[in-house]
Design a protein around this motif. Structure first.
Motif, PDB file in Angstrom:
ATOM      1  N   MET A 119       0.835  -1.200   0.000  1.00  0.00           N
ATOM      2  CA  MET A 119       0.000   0.000   0.000  1.00  0.00           C
ATOM      3  C   MET A 119       0.874   1.255   0.000  1.00  0.00           C
ATOM      4  O   MET A 119       0.622   2.215  -0.730  1.00  0.00           O
ATOM      5  CB  MET A 119      -0.897  -0.012   1.237  1.00  0.00           C
ATOM      6  CG  MET A 119      -2.089   0.923   1.135  1.00  0.00           C
ATOM      7  SD  MET A 119      -3.149   0.731   2.573  1.00  0.00           S
ATOM      8  CE  MET A 119      -2.252   1.656   3.787  1.00  0.00           C
ATOM      9  N   LEU A 120       1.922   1.211   0.823  1.00  0.00           N
ATOM     10  CA  LEU A 120       2.826   2.359   0.899  1.00  0.00           C
ATOM     11  C   LEU A 120       3.521   2.591  -0.436  1.00  0.00           C
ATOM     12  O   LEU A 120       3.697   3.720  -0.872  1.00  0.00           O
ATOM     13  CB  LEU A 120       3.872   2.123   1.995  1.00  0.00           C
ATOM     14  CG  LEU A 120       3.407   2.354   3.427  1.00  0.00           C
ATOM     15  CD1 LEU A 120       4.474   1.869   4.400  1.00  0.00           C
ATOM     16  CD2 LEU A 120       3.089   3.811   3.668  1.00  0.00           C
ATOM     17  N   MET A 121       3.918   1.480  -1.072  1.00  0.00           N
ATOM     18  CA  MET A 121       4.605   1.594  -2.351  1.00  0.00           C
ATOM     19  C   MET A 121       3.691   2.210  -3.407  1.00  0.00           C
ATOM     20  O   MET A 121       4.078   3.078  -4.172  1.00  0.00           O
ATOM     21  CB  MET A 121       5.084   0.214  -2.819  1.00  0.00           C
ATOM     22  CG  MET A 121       6.228  -0.364  -2.014  1.00  0.00           C
ATOM     23  SD  MET A 121       7.706   0.676  -2.017  1.00  0.00           S
ATOM     24  CE  MET A 121       7.625   1.454  -0.423  1.00  0.00           C
ATOM     25  N   SER A 122       2.429   1.728  -3.413  1.00  0.00           N
ATOM     26  CA  SER A 122       1.498   2.252  -4.404  1.00  0.00           C
ATOM     27  C   SER A 122       1.164   3.702  -4.109  1.00  0.00           C
ATOM     28  O   SER A 122       0.983   4.508  -5.010  1.00  0.00           O
ATOM     29  CB  SER A 122       0.236   1.394  -4.445  1.00  0.00           C
ATOM     30  OG  SER A 122      -0.376   1.391  -3.183  1.00  0.00           O
ATOM     31  N   THR A 123       1.121   4.025  -2.824  1.00  0.00           N
ATOM     32  CA  THR A 123       0.855   5.408  -2.434  1.00  0.00           C
ATOM     33  C   THR A 123       2.008   6.301  -2.854  1.00  0.00           C
ATOM     34  O   THR A 123       1.817   7.412  -3.339  1.00  0.00           O
ATOM     35  CB  THR A 123       0.662   5.511  -0.907  1.00  0.00           C
ATOM     36  OG1 THR A 123      -0.330   4.586  -0.513  1.00  0.00           O
ATOM     37  CG2 THR A 123       0.253   6.906  -0.511  1.00  0.00           C
ATOM     38  N   ALA A 124       3.227   5.767  -2.685  1.00  0.00           N
ATOM     39  CA  ALA A 124       4.403   6.544  -3.060  1.00  0.00           C
ATOM     40  C   ALA A 124       4.456   6.752  -4.566  1.00  0.00           C
ATOM     41  O   ALA A 124       4.868   7.802  -5.058  1.00  0.00           O
ATOM     42  CB  ALA A 124       5.671   5.822  -2.577  1.00  0.00           C
ATOM     43  N   ALA A 125       4.012   5.705  -5.308  1.00  0.00           N
ATOM     44  CA  ALA A 125       4.026   5.799  -6.767  1.00  0.00           C
ATOM     45  C   ALA A 125       3.010   6.812  -7.259  1.00  0.00           C
ATOM     46  O   ALA A 125       3.228   7.502  -8.235  1.00  0.00           O
ATOM     47  CB  ALA A 125       3.750   4.423  -7.371  1.00  0.00           C
ATOM     48  N   ALA A 126       1.888   6.885  -6.576  1.00  0.00           N
ATOM     49  CA  ALA A 126       0.844   7.842  -6.939  1.00  0.00           C
ATOM     50  C   ALA A 126       0.466   8.642  -5.711  1.00  0.00           C
ATOM     51  O   ALA A 126      -0.497   8.331  -5.035  1.00  0.00           O
ATOM     52  CB  ALA A 126      -0.373   7.110  -7.497  1.00  0.00           C
ATOM     53  N   PRO A 127       1.229   9.679  -5.410  1.00  0.00           N
ATOM     54  CA  PRO A 127       1.021  10.441  -4.177  1.00  0.00           C
ATOM     55  C   PRO A 127      -0.304  11.178  -4.168  1.00  0.00           C
ATOM     56  O   PRO A 127      -0.421  12.264  -4.690  1.00  0.00           O
ATOM     57  CB  PRO A 127       2.196  11.404  -4.159  1.00  0.00           C
ATOM     58  CG  PRO A 127       2.615  11.536  -5.575  1.00  0.00           C
ATOM     59  CD  PRO A 127       2.305  10.231  -6.225  1.00  0.00           C
ATOM     60  N   SER A 128      -1.266  10.502  -3.628  1.00  0.00           N
ATOM     61  CA  SER A 128      -2.571  11.133  -3.503  1.00  0.00           C
ATOM     62  C   SER A 128      -3.185  10.678  -2.200  1.00  0.00           C
ATOM     63  O   SER A 128      -2.583   9.923  -1.456  1.00  0.00           O
ATOM     64  CB  SER A 128      -3.458  10.713  -4.679  1.00  0.00           C
ATOM     65  OG  SER A 128      -3.594   9.320  -4.707  1.00  0.00           O
ATOM     66  N   THR A 129      -4.375  11.084  -1.925  1.00  0.00           N
ATOM     67  CA  THR A 129      -5.037  10.686  -0.693  1.00  0.00           C
ATOM     68  C   THR A 129      -5.345   9.216  -0.750  1.00  0.00           C
ATOM     69  O   THR A 129      -5.620   8.672  -1.830  1.00  0.00           O
ATOM     70  CB  THR A 129      -6.358  11.463  -0.509  1.00  0.00           C
ATOM     71  OG1 THR A 129      -7.136  11.280  -1.686  1.00  0.00           O
ATOM     72  CG2 THR A 129      -6.068  12.925  -0.283  1.00  0.00           C
ATOM     73  N   PRO A 130      -5.259   8.516   0.398  1.00  0.00           N
ATOM     74  CA  PRO A 130      -5.546   7.086   0.403  1.00  0.00           C
ATOM     75  C   PRO A 130      -6.971   6.823  -0.009  1.00  0.00           C
ATOM     76  O   PRO A 130      -7.833   7.699   0.147  1.00  0.00           O
ATOM     77  CB  PRO A 130      -5.298   6.668   1.857  1.00  0.00           C
ATOM     78  CG  PRO A 130      -5.235   7.920   2.646  1.00  0.00           C
ATOM     79  CD  PRO A 130      -4.925   9.032   1.707  1.00  0.00           C
ATOM     80  N   PRO A 131      -7.195   5.611  -0.555  1.00  0.00           N
ATOM     81  CA  PRO A 131      -8.554   5.250  -0.953  1.00  0.00           C
ATOM     82  C   PRO A 131      -9.520   5.344   0.208  1.00  0.00           C
ATOM     83  O   PRO A 131      -9.122   5.155   1.357  1.00  0.00           O
ATOM     84  CB  PRO A 131      -8.421   3.803  -1.432  1.00  0.00           C
ATOM     85  CG  PRO A 131      -6.973   3.512  -1.510  1.00  0.00           C
ATOM     86  CD  PRO A 131      -6.257   4.544  -0.719  1.00  0.00           C
ATOM     87  N   ALA A 132     -10.786   5.624  -0.121  1.00  0.00           N
ATOM     88  CA  ALA A 132     -11.798   5.734   0.930  1.00  0.00           C
ATOM     89  C   ALA A 132     -11.863   4.444   1.728  1.00  0.00           C
ATOM     90  O   ALA A 132     -11.823   3.358   1.161  1.00  0.00           O
ATOM     91  CB  ALA A 132     -13.157   6.029   0.287  1.00  0.00           C
ATOM     92  N   GLY A 133     -11.925   4.575   3.036  1.00  0.00           N
ATOM     93  CA  GLY A 133     -12.044   3.402   3.884  1.00  0.00           C
ATOM     94  C   GLY A 133     -10.716   2.797   4.265  1.00  0.00           C
ATOM     95  O   GLY A 133     -10.638   1.876   5.057  1.00  0.00           O
ATOM     96  N   VAL A 134      -9.619   3.287   3.683  1.00  0.00           N
ATOM     97  CA  VAL A 134      -8.294   2.769   4.014  1.00  0.00           C
ATOM     98  C   VAL A 134      -7.597   3.749   4.938  1.00  0.00           C
ATOM     99  O   VAL A 134      -7.371   4.896   4.591  1.00  0.00           O
ATOM    100  CB  VAL A 134      -7.447   2.557   2.753  1.00  0.00           C
ATOM    101  CG1 VAL A 134      -6.058   2.079   3.137  1.00  0.00           C
ATOM    102  CG2 VAL A 134      -8.125   1.569   1.820  1.00  0.00           C
TER     103      VAL A 134
END
Length: 189
Positions: A119-134
């Motif tokens: 999750m962190l890696m994908s967040t780092a790849a696309a720096p945006s707000t986490p998906p709803a509920g996560v």
DNA sequence: AAATAGGGCAACCGCACCTGT
DNA sequence: CACAGGTGCGGTTGCCCTATT
């Protein structure tokens, strides 16, 4: 070349350890900690177990000062951080976590942190707000943030800088202040 | 209530490295 | 230097428990 098997699989017991076996192993290791090796230990102790099995049982379950379960946010953060820099060197990671075993860290990673890491890696790849509920990852302690920065300067040889070592010490102090902390116990046989 | 799926954890396996001879 | 035994390590498996259908 080839090596002979460490024990006769037909004659040793396998599977879960009984209380009696645990007691025998604990007693024997406590009394004869410096009087032999893992290969001969089961024979001397009267256990029908492979020496490697005895060693694993002792290291991962019976050893004093082990902390089981209940990984703290600091520990999680440290594991994630170290994994990001050194990969699956579980023994090296466990060495930085007092009272934790490589097996414990490895299991914790597979069951909990791997998802978080992805999750962190994908967040780092696309720096945006986490998906709803996560839920977003917990804020790491300041020492860990500093450690991250210091680790970023680690050269390819894998050696920690003095600064990183100092920060490790600071972080270890922080972790050992946790209520469950028992201090590190590294001496084995 | 029963069946199934998934998670968590203990233990095993096999390879690589270390050390003594 | 070569070899063999001992040890450490990472990956994998299998069992048990719990949640879900």
């Amino acid at each position: 070349m080839g090596k002979s098997p460490c024990c006769d699989k037909a004659r040793v017991k396998r599977g879960a350890w009984s209380r009696e076996e645990d007691a025998i192993l604990t007693t024997f290791v406590a009394r004869f900690a410096n009087a032999g090796n893992w290969t001969t230990l089961p024979h001397k102790a009267g256990l029908r177990r492979c020496g490697k099995s005895c060693r694993l049982r002792w290291l991962n379950y019976l050893r004093p000062a082990l902390r089981r379960g209940g990984f703290t946010e600091e520990e999680d953060g440290l594991i994630l951080s170290l994994y990001g820099h050194i990969g699956s060197k579980w023994s090296a990671i466990a060495a930085k976590l007092p009272g934790r075993t490589d097996n414990d860290v490895k299991n914790h990673w597979s069951t909990k942190l791997k998802k978080r890491h992805v999750m962190l890696m994908s967040t780092a790849a696309a720096p945006s707000t986490p998906p709803a509920g996560v839920a977003p990852p917990a804020t790491p302690p300041p020492a860990l943030v500093d450690l991250e920065a210091a680790l970023a300067t680690v050269d390819d040889g894998g050696e920690l800088t003095c600064e990183a070592e100092q920060l490790y010490a600071e972080l270890m102090g922080l972790i050992e202040q946790q209520p469950t902390g028992h201090g590190q116990q590294r001496s084995l046989l």
